[in-house]
Design an enzyme around this catalytic site. Structure first.
Site, short mmCIF file in Angstrom:
data_model
loop_
_atom_site.label_atom_id
_atom_site.label_comp_id
_atom_site.label_asym_id
_atom_site.label_seq_id
_atom_site.Cartn_x
_atom_site.Cartn_y
_atom_site.Cartn_z
N TYR A 1 0.93 -1.20 -0.06
CA TYR A 1 0.01 -0.07 -0.01
C TYR A 1 0.84 1.27 -0.15
O TYR A 1 0.54 2.41 -0.40
CB TYR A 1 -0.82 0.13 1.13
CG TYR A 1 -2.38 -0.52 1.11
CD1 TYR A 1 -2.44 -1.81 0.63
CD2 TYR A 1 -3.34 0.20 1.39
CE1 TYR A 1 -3.65 -2.46 0.33
CE2 TYR A 1 -4.64 -0.22 1.12
CZ TYR A 1 -4.82 -1.64 0.76
OH TYR A 1 -6.15 -2.20 0.44
N LYS B 1 2.49 -15.29 2.83
CA LYS B 1 2.52 -16.01 1.44
C LYS B 1 3.99 -16.27 1.37
O LYS B 1 4.85 -15.90 0.32
CB LYS B 1 1.98 -15.15 0.52
CG LYS B 1 2.09 -15.74 -1.29
CD LYS B 1 0.93 -16.75 -1.09
CE LYS B 1 1.00 -17.64 -2.42
NZ LYS B 1 -0.02 -18.61 -2.73
N ASP C 1 -3.99 -18.09 0.51
CA ASP C 1 -4.94 -18.46 -0.47
C ASP C 1 -5.81 -19.71 0.51
O ASP C 1 -6.98 -19.79 0.53
CB ASP C 1 -4.24 -19.08 -1.43
CG ASP C 1 -3.17 -19.92 -1.21
OD1 ASP C 1 -2.62 -20.08 -0.14
OD2 ASP C 1 -2.77 -20.70 -2.09
N ASP D 1 -6.82 -6.57 3.98
CA ASP D 1 -7.86 -5.92 3.45
C ASP D 1 -8.80 -6.88 2.85
O ASP D 1 -10.19 -6.38 3.00
CB ASP D 1 -7.23 -4.97 2.28
CG ASP D 1 -8.29 -4.27 1.22
OD1 ASP D 1 -9.35 -3.62 2.02
OD2 ASP D 1 -8.19 -4.40 0.15
N ASP E 1 -12.71 -8.16 4.52
CA ASP E 1 -13.99 -8.24 3.81
C ASP E 1 -14.67 -9.45 3.60
O ASP E 1 -15.84 -9.51 3.86
CB ASP E 1 -13.89 -7.65 2.46
CG ASP E 1 -13.88 -5.98 2.31
OD1 ASP E 1 -13.89 -5.47 3.18
OD2 ASP E 1 -14.68 -5.54 1.19
C1 IPM Z 1 -10.50 -0.67 3.74
C2 IPM Z 1 -10.84 0.10 2.33
C3 IPM Z 1 -9.56 1.01 2.12
C4 IPM Z 1 -8.27 -0.07 2.05
C5 IPM Z 1 -9.61 1.71 0.68
C6 IPM Z 1 -10.91 2.66 0.84
C7 IPM Z 1 -8.46 2.41 0.60
O1 IPM Z 1 -11.07 -0.97 1.42
O2 IPM Z 1 -10.44 0.20 4.71
O3 IPM Z 1 -10.53 -1.73 3.84
O4 IPM Z 1 -7.86 -0.53 1.05
O5 IPM Z 1 -7.68 -0.03 3.18
MG MG Z 2 -11.01 -3.05 2.12
#
Ligand code: IPM
Ligand code: MG
Length: 356
Positions: free
Chosen positions: A135, A190, A222, A246, A250
């Site tokens: 990042y 990884k 993975d 990240d 999710d």
């Molecule tokens: C998160 C989001 C952010 C990230 C974006 C909005 C920059 O997806 O907080 O997970 O990738 O970290």
């Molecule tokens: Mg995110």
């Protein structure tokens, strides 16, 4: 104590408004100051993270953040996009430790896309390193490819990198957190392919020597992605790098079926923190008064716990949220037959009432 309130874009303003009402009802001594961030800040000041907003955030003990982003900013040059505001806050405040709990609330078990028995009672804590990795790694950019599959072709590149201290400090955060839970940490890497993550694995293993009471295992990313949908309850604390975190956070959030319920905290070394819901700005439902404010309200609870040392008040909020769920109140994202559908403000009202 000072809280910087940054509602941002989309549903951000609606959900933060409810969290602010709840905070005010607690009768605690703190000051709140609001500022623009994200697309609305770009519109007003020409930058998603204006100097004045950054200054306010730096001076505050904690930041309560809504969400940023809207399709209409997608064509802007990268540095002006709303997402840069959150990345800038993380970097400038040194918020390296991101806590993303994925909890499946008893009453919402059926909202998950997985079978109820796989997720009932699920309680995972993903600890994501937040200021390093691909990042932020330099160099990055576009250039003429010097080698590889197509020398001389146009190419883009980013750099994945981690220093020893960066890995050590996030590993310590994970082991400490595990001590307060079931004393198990899974480090996700990884290492079979990437130097960065072989180093990650080695350093985490070294730090682990200081925490013999905590169990550590390692998993390739993975496989972790697969295990999360196969047997998610096998995980407790998961620690990983910025990019894997990240993606996996999710995935884990969705297991609970209710991303609208999940708070998050991002902390620096001096416990200053940014607190935000795990979901985004949802421009498709913005302004309709239907967004779920509970993730933001629960983020305010995390803020009280981690940055403002008000554990009792934090629990008061969390209990109030459990109470409204038990009462059967649901915003559309978590609605199911037999429950009562309510809007953003009504949900806020109900939490206020349930605070007692
Ligand atoms: C998160 C989001 C952010 C990230 C974006 C909005 C920059 O997806 O907080 O997970 O990738 O970290
Ligand atoms: Mg995110």
């Amino acid at each position: 104590m000072k809280i910087a309130v940054l509602p941002g874009d989309g549903i951000g303003t609606e959900i933060v408004e409810q969290a602010v009402r709840v905070l005010k009802a607690l009768d605690l001594k703190f000051e709140m100051e609001e500022a623009l961030v994200g697309g609305v800040a770009y519109d007003a000041h020409g930058h998603p993270l204006p100097e004045s907003t950054l200054k306010l955030a730096k001076e505050a003990d904690a930041v309560l953040f809504g969400a940023v982003g809207d399709w209409k900013y997608d064509k802007l040059e990268r540095q002006f996009r709303p997402e840069q505001a959150i990345l800038g806050l993380r970097k400038n405040l040194g918020l390296f430790a991101n806590f993303r709990p994925a909890i499946c609330y008893e009453q919402l078990t059926h909202a998950s896309s997985l079978k109820p028995e796989l997720v009932a009672g699920l309680d995972i804590l993903i600890i994501r390193e937040l200021t390093g990795d691909i990042y932020f790694g330099q160099p990055r950019g576009k250039r003429t490819s010097p080698d590889g599959n197509f020398p001389g072709a146009e190419e883009a590149f980013d750099t994945m990198r981690y220093t020893r201290p960066e890995i050590e400090r996030i590993a310590r955060v994970a082991f400490e957190a595990a001590r307060k839970r079931s004393k198990r940490v899974t480090s996700v890497d990884k290492a079979n392919v990437l130097e960065t993550f072989q180093f990650w694995k080695d350093v985490v293993t070294e730090v682990h020597k200081d925490y013999p009471d905590v169990e550590l295992d390692h998993m390739y990313v993975d496989n972790a992605a697969m295990q999360l949908v196969k047997a998610p309850k096998k995980f407790d604390v998961v620690v990983t790098g910025n990019m894997f975190g990240d993606i996996l956070s999710d995935e884990a959030a969705m297991l609970t079926g209710s991303i609208g319920m999940l708070p998050s905290a991002s902390l620096n070394a001096s416990k200053q923190g940014l607190y935000e819901p795990s979901h985004g700005s949802a421009p498709d439902i913005a302004g309709k008064g239907v967004a779920n404010p509970l993730a933001t309200i629960l983020s305010a609870a995390m803020m009280l716990r981690y940055s403002l040392e008000q554990e009792e008040a934090a629990q008061r909020i969390e209990n109030a949220v459990k109470k409204v769920l038990a009462q059967g109140l649901r915003t559309p994202d978590i609605y199911s037959e037999g429950t009562t559908k309510v809007g953003t403000r009504e949900m806020g009202d109900a939490v206020l009432k349930a605070l007692g």
